[in-house]
Structure formats: structure tokens, C-alpha cells
Design a protein around this motif. Structure first.
Motif, PDB file in Angstrom:
ATOM      1  N   LYS A   2       0.832  -1.206   0.000  1.00  0.00           N
ATOM      2  CA  LYS A   2       0.000   0.000   0.000  1.00  0.00           C
ATOM      3  C   LYS A   2       0.871   1.263   0.000  1.00  0.00           C
ATOM      4  CE  LYS A   2      -4.432  -1.425   0.635  1.00  0.00           C
ATOM      5  NZ  LYS A   2      -4.303  -2.415  -0.429  1.00  0.00           N
ATOM      6  N   CYS A   3       0.263   2.340  -0.523  1.00  0.00           N
ATOM      7  CA  CYS A   3       0.932   3.652  -0.510  1.00  0.00           C
ATOM      8  C   CYS A   3       1.164   4.072   0.940  1.00  0.00           C
ATOM      9  CB  CYS A   3       0.048   4.664  -1.236  1.00  0.00           C
ATOM     10  SG  CYS A   3       0.576   6.373  -1.029  1.00  0.00           S
ATOM     11  N   ALA A   4       2.293   4.738   1.193  1.00  0.00           N
ATOM     12  CA  ALA A   4       2.608   5.166   2.556  1.00  0.00           C
ATOM     13  C   ALA A   4       1.688   6.296   3.033  1.00  0.00           C
ATOM     14  CB  ALA A   4       4.057   5.619   2.625  1.00  0.00           C
ATOM     15  N   LYS A   5       0.984   6.924   2.075  1.00  0.00           N
ATOM     16  CA  LYS A   5       0.167   8.083   2.435  1.00  0.00           C
ATOM     17  C   LYS A   5      -1.347   7.838   2.348  1.00  0.00           C
ATOM     18  CE  LYS A   5       2.963  11.707   3.058  1.00  0.00           C
ATOM     19  NZ  LYS A   5       3.118  12.784   2.130  1.00  0.00           N
ATOM     20  N   CYS A   6      -1.747   6.785   1.604  1.00  0.00           N
ATOM     21  CA  CYS A   6      -3.187   6.553   1.460  1.00  0.00           C
ATOM     22  C   CYS A   6      -3.455   5.063   1.316  1.00  0.00           C
ATOM     23  CB  CYS A   6      -3.746   7.340   0.266  1.00  0.00           C
ATOM     24  SG  CYS A   6      -3.247   6.685  -1.331  1.00  0.00           S
ATOM     25  N   THR A   7      -4.673   4.703   1.027  1.00  0.00           N
ATOM     26  CA  THR A   7      -5.015   3.267   1.000  1.00  0.00           C
ATOM     27  C   THR A   7      -4.849   2.654  -0.385  1.00  0.00           C
ATOM     28  OG1 THR A   7      -7.293   3.897   0.595  1.00  0.00           O
ATOM     29  CG2 THR A   7      -6.677   3.437   2.887  1.00  0.00           C
ATOM     30  N   ARG A   8      -4.449   3.481  -1.368  1.00  0.00           N
ATOM     31  CA  ARG A   8      -4.298   2.947  -2.723  1.00  0.00           C
ATOM     32  C   ARG A   8      -3.101   2.010  -2.849  1.00  0.00           C
ATOM     33  NH1 ARG A   8      -5.640   8.419  -5.880  1.00  0.00           N
ATOM     34  NH2 ARG A   8      -4.565   9.106  -4.021  1.00  0.00           N
ATOM     35  N   GLN A   9      -3.121   1.253  -3.928  1.00  0.00           N
ATOM     36  CA  GLN A   9      -2.004   0.365  -4.235  1.00  0.00           C
ATOM     37  C   GLN A   9      -0.764   1.210  -4.561  1.00  0.00           C
ATOM     38  OE1 GLN A   9      -2.560  -2.817  -3.866  1.00  0.00           O
ATOM     39  NE2 GLN A   9      -0.486  -3.408  -4.424  1.00  0.00           N
ATOM     40  N   PHE A  21       4.803   4.552  -2.882  1.00  0.00           N
ATOM     41  CA  PHE A  21       3.710   5.509  -3.045  1.00  0.00           C
ATOM     42  C   PHE A  21       2.820   5.175  -4.234  1.00  0.00           C
ATOM     43  CE2 PHE A  21       7.224   8.058  -1.210  1.00  0.00           C
ATOM     44  CZ  PHE A  21       6.596   8.524  -0.061  1.00  0.00           C
ATOM     45  N   CYS A  22       1.590   5.649  -4.173  1.00  0.00           N
ATOM     46  CA  CYS A  22       0.726   5.636  -5.354  1.00  0.00           C
ATOM     47  C   CYS A  22       1.231   6.783  -6.243  1.00  0.00           C
ATOM     48  CB  CYS A  22      -0.729   5.849  -4.955  1.00  0.00           C
ATOM     49  SG  CYS A  22      -1.064   7.504  -4.329  1.00  0.00           S
ATOM     50  N   ARG A  23       0.683   6.868  -7.461  1.00  0.00           N
ATOM     51  CA  ARG A  23       1.173   7.892  -8.401  1.00  0.00           C
ATOM     52  C   ARG A  23       1.089   9.311  -7.829  1.00  0.00           C
ATOM     53  NH1 ARG A  23       0.207   6.482 -14.568  1.00  0.00           N
ATOM     54  NH2 ARG A  23       0.890   4.348 -14.403  1.00  0.00           N
ATOM     55  N   GLU A  24      -0.099   9.615  -7.292  1.00  0.00           N
ATOM     56  CA  GLU A  24      -0.332  10.981  -6.811  1.00  0.00           C
ATOM     57  C   GLU A  24       0.633  11.343  -5.680  1.00  0.00           C
ATOM     58  OE1 GLU A  24      -4.378  11.507  -5.454  1.00  0.00           O
ATOM     59  OE2 GLU A  24      -3.649  13.154  -4.161  1.00  0.00           O
ATOM     60  N   HIS A  25       0.812  10.404  -4.748  1.00  0.00           N
ATOM     61  CA  HIS A  25       1.692  10.712  -3.615  1.00  0.00           C
ATOM     62  C   HIS A  25       3.168  10.625  -3.975  1.00  0.00           C
ATOM     63  CE1 HIS A  25      -2.062  10.244  -1.170  1.00  0.00           C
ATOM     64  NE2 HIS A  25      -1.599  11.449  -0.871  1.00  0.00           N
ATOM     65  N   PHE A  26       3.474   9.859  -5.023  1.00  0.00           N
ATOM     66  CA  PHE A  26       4.871   9.857  -5.495  1.00  0.00           C
ATOM     67  C   PHE A  26       5.216  11.236  -6.058  1.00  0.00           C
ATOM     68  CE2 PHE A  26       7.863   9.330  -9.103  1.00  0.00           C
ATOM     69  CZ  PHE A  26       9.000   9.064  -8.349  1.00  0.00           C
TER      70      PHE A  26
HETATM   71 ZN    ZN Z   1      -1.223   7.492  -2.045  1.00  0.00          ZN
END
Ligand code: ZN
Ligand code: AMP
Ligand code: ZN
Length: 303
Positions: A2-9, A21-26
């Protein structure tokens, strides 16, 4: 994972920090890394005009886009080095990038400066290695362009490049090069301010960023490049990083943060201004103008 900031993959893993991270948080993480590097070494501010030198590769185009998103005033600058169809293909990619992402772009060619000759012909004429000749010409043209625009010259040397250069300089204890290897070099008479905001960004992170942002970059290596030593050192640095995750960033960051106390080597004074173009040189005529003279001489002896 999981992304370190949200629940997304998570889609991008940062091995040395053991996060993903997910794309947005990366993108958010990536921008914050660049912002920190710019602030840590006071590279430039939002008031400055930035001339971002773009080669057509992932690093420089990604950097230009990141800086624009961060609110900087960016002008793209590309040099067509004149390796036939390859350089024309690269130029087209840069032009498409500028158009798609709404950048102002200035293009200059080696040929327009050297009576129609491109890099391979210049290397042949001077019996010099293409890479060192190319480096000299690019440094000159980039500096001249930045001065013309009253801009800070921004290049996209990344963490891998910095680690390889540092290793090379340490191996030969090249104090002069070590003293000049800096995240930012202040402007001096005839020399534009130069900054490298990607110094802590690895090639992998840079490629992930440019891919996620949808940048169509040139993947092929320059056909003239590839000194055996550079390739070897790249491999060694890669192996050290795999064996000791975080090696590269520690190696480079600790050098930058402590170099003043270890390498108080004075910067080589610039003694003269080139008699032809006025740019700083240690001799009477700078190497760019000497090359120009040599080309003109050889062409006139042929006609
Ligand atoms: Zn994320
Ligand atoms: P290099 O010397 O190829 O390792 O490139 C170092 C940096 O110089 C790149 O990150 C770019 O910012 C810039 N650069 C390299 N080639 C070009 C080019 N043909 N035109 C403009 N900028 C370039
Ligand atoms: Zn000159």
C-alpha cells in the motif's frame, strides 16, 4: 503493497527509504525532494528566470515540468549537437514536449556555430574524443544562452551522475574538480549562475516521474557516448547501492554538506577574457573560439 500516504495500491517503491507511493503521492514526494534540495543549497528563487537545459532525456524534461509545477519561471533550451538523424529525432521530441506542456523553447545547433559541421565532423577534424568536445561546446553554449537571458542555468545531473563523478574525482584525488563539484555555482563575471536541482534524485525515481507525467522522452543513448570508464564506474556505483542501500545519497550528500571543511581548495581564478568572444578563459582565446578558428582554417584550405 500500500501507498505510505493513502489506501491505494503503491506503484513506485523507494528502496533506500523503504517506502512506496501511489502515483499521486509519489509526485507529491518527488516535488518535495526537489523543493528541499533547492532550499538547502539556496539554488534560486521564484524571482529568477530559469534556463533549463533539456537534452531530450527523462531527467531534463522531467525536471523542467517539476519546476514549472512548483511555480518557477522556466525557459527551455536545447542544443542540436548534429549527429545526423539521431539529433534531429531528439530535437523533435523536445519540440513536442515543449508544445504539449506549454513551454517556451529556444533551440540552437552546433552546426550553426561551426560552419555547418556537427559533432562527429568536429571530432574528426580535431582528433578529439567526441564526449569531451561535446561537453566543452555544450558548456559554452549553455552559459552564453543563460547570460543572454539573464537566467540561472539549470541542468538535470542526477544522483547517479553525481555519485559517479564524485567517485571518479576521489579516485584521482582531483582537488580542483572536487572543489568545483557543487550543487550550485554562483554567477561570476562572464559566467552564469548554475544549479543542479536533481542531485538527490536517482535515475530510477526520475524515470518513474517522467513516465507517470506522460513525458515522451528519448531512451536511446547518444551514439557517440560511452567511454568505457564511465560505464564501468556506473556499474560499480550501482553494485554498491544494491549492497548498501542508501550508499549513493549518503556519499553525495555528506560530501556536499562537509566539503568546505575538507576541500577549502580555492577556485581557479579566471584570468582573462577571450579576445574574440569575451567569455572567461585561462588563455588568450577560449577553447570554443579556438575550435571555430580551426574549422574556418580547414574549410578555407579546402576551397
Ligand atoms: Zn497514495
Ligand atoms: P550530460 O553532459 O549529457 O551528462 O548532461 C548533463 C545535463 O546537461 C543534462 O541533464 C541536461 O540538463 C544538459 N544537456 C545535455 N545535453 C543537452 C543538449 N543537447 N541540449 C541542452 N541541454 C543538454
Ligand atoms: Zn571565445
Amino acid at each position: 503493497m500500500k501507498c505510505a500516504k493513502c489506501t491505494r495500491q503503491a506503484e513506485v517503491k523507494i528502496p533506500f527509504q523503504r517506502v512506496a507511493f501511489c502515483r499521486e503521492h509519489f509526485i507529491e514526494y518527488f516535488h518535495s525532494r526537489i523543493r528541499k534540495a533547492i532550499g538547502r543549497y539556496r539554488m534560486f528563487s521564484k524571482k529568477d528566470k530559469l534556463l533549463v537545459a533539456v537534452s531530450g532525456g527523462k531527467d531534463s524534461m522531467g525536471l523542467a515540468l517539476a519546476l514549472k509545477d512548483l511555480g518557477y519561471d522556466v525557459l527551455l533550451y536545447h542544443i542540436n549537437i548534429g549527429i545526423g538523424e539521431f539529433s534531429d529525432m531528439v530535437q523533435r521530441k523536445v519540440e513536442v514536449f515543449a508544445k504539449d506542456f506549454d513551454f517556451e523553447l529556444e533551440v540552437e545547433s552546433v552546426a550553426q556555430n561551426f560552419s555547418g559541421l556537427g559533432l562527429p565532423q568536429l571530432a574528426l577534424l580535431t582528433s578529439r574524443k567526441p564526449c569531451s568536445l561535446c561537453g566543452m561546446i555544450k558548456r559554452y553554449l549553455m552559459n552564453r544562452a543563460a547570460l543572454r537571458h539573464g537566467a540561472v542555468l539549470v541542468t538535470a545531473h542526477n544522483l547517479n551522475d553525481e555519485a559517479v563523478n564524485l567517485l571518479r574525482n576521489v579516485m584521482g584525488w582531483d582537488f580542483e574538480q572536487l572543489s568545483r563539484q557543487e550543487p550550485v555555482l554562483p554567477a561570476r563575471e562572464g559566467l552564469a549562475r548554475k544549479a543542479k536541482p536533481y542531485i538527490f534524485i536517482s535515475e530510477y525515481e526520475s524515470a518513474a516521474y517522467s513516465y507517470i507525467r506522460g513525458i515522451d522522452y528519448v531512451m536511446e543513448a547518444c551514439p557517440q557516448s560511452g567511454g568505457a570508464t564511465s560505464h564501468f564506474l556506473k556499474r560499480i556505483v550501482g553494485e554498491l547501492e544494491r549492497r548498501f542501500p542508501g550508499f549513493r545519497i549518503n556519499f553525495v550528500r555528506k560530501f556536499y554538506d562537509n566539503k568546505k571543511s575538507y576541500f577549502p581548495y580555492p577556485e581557479k581564478p579566471v584570468l582573462n577574457r577571450c579576445k574574440i568572444c569575451g567569455q572567461p578563459t585561462t588563455g588568450e582565446i577560449c577553447s570554443f573560439c579556438r575550435l571555430k578558428l580551426k574549422v574556418e582554417e580547414s574549410l578555407s584550405s579546402k576551397s
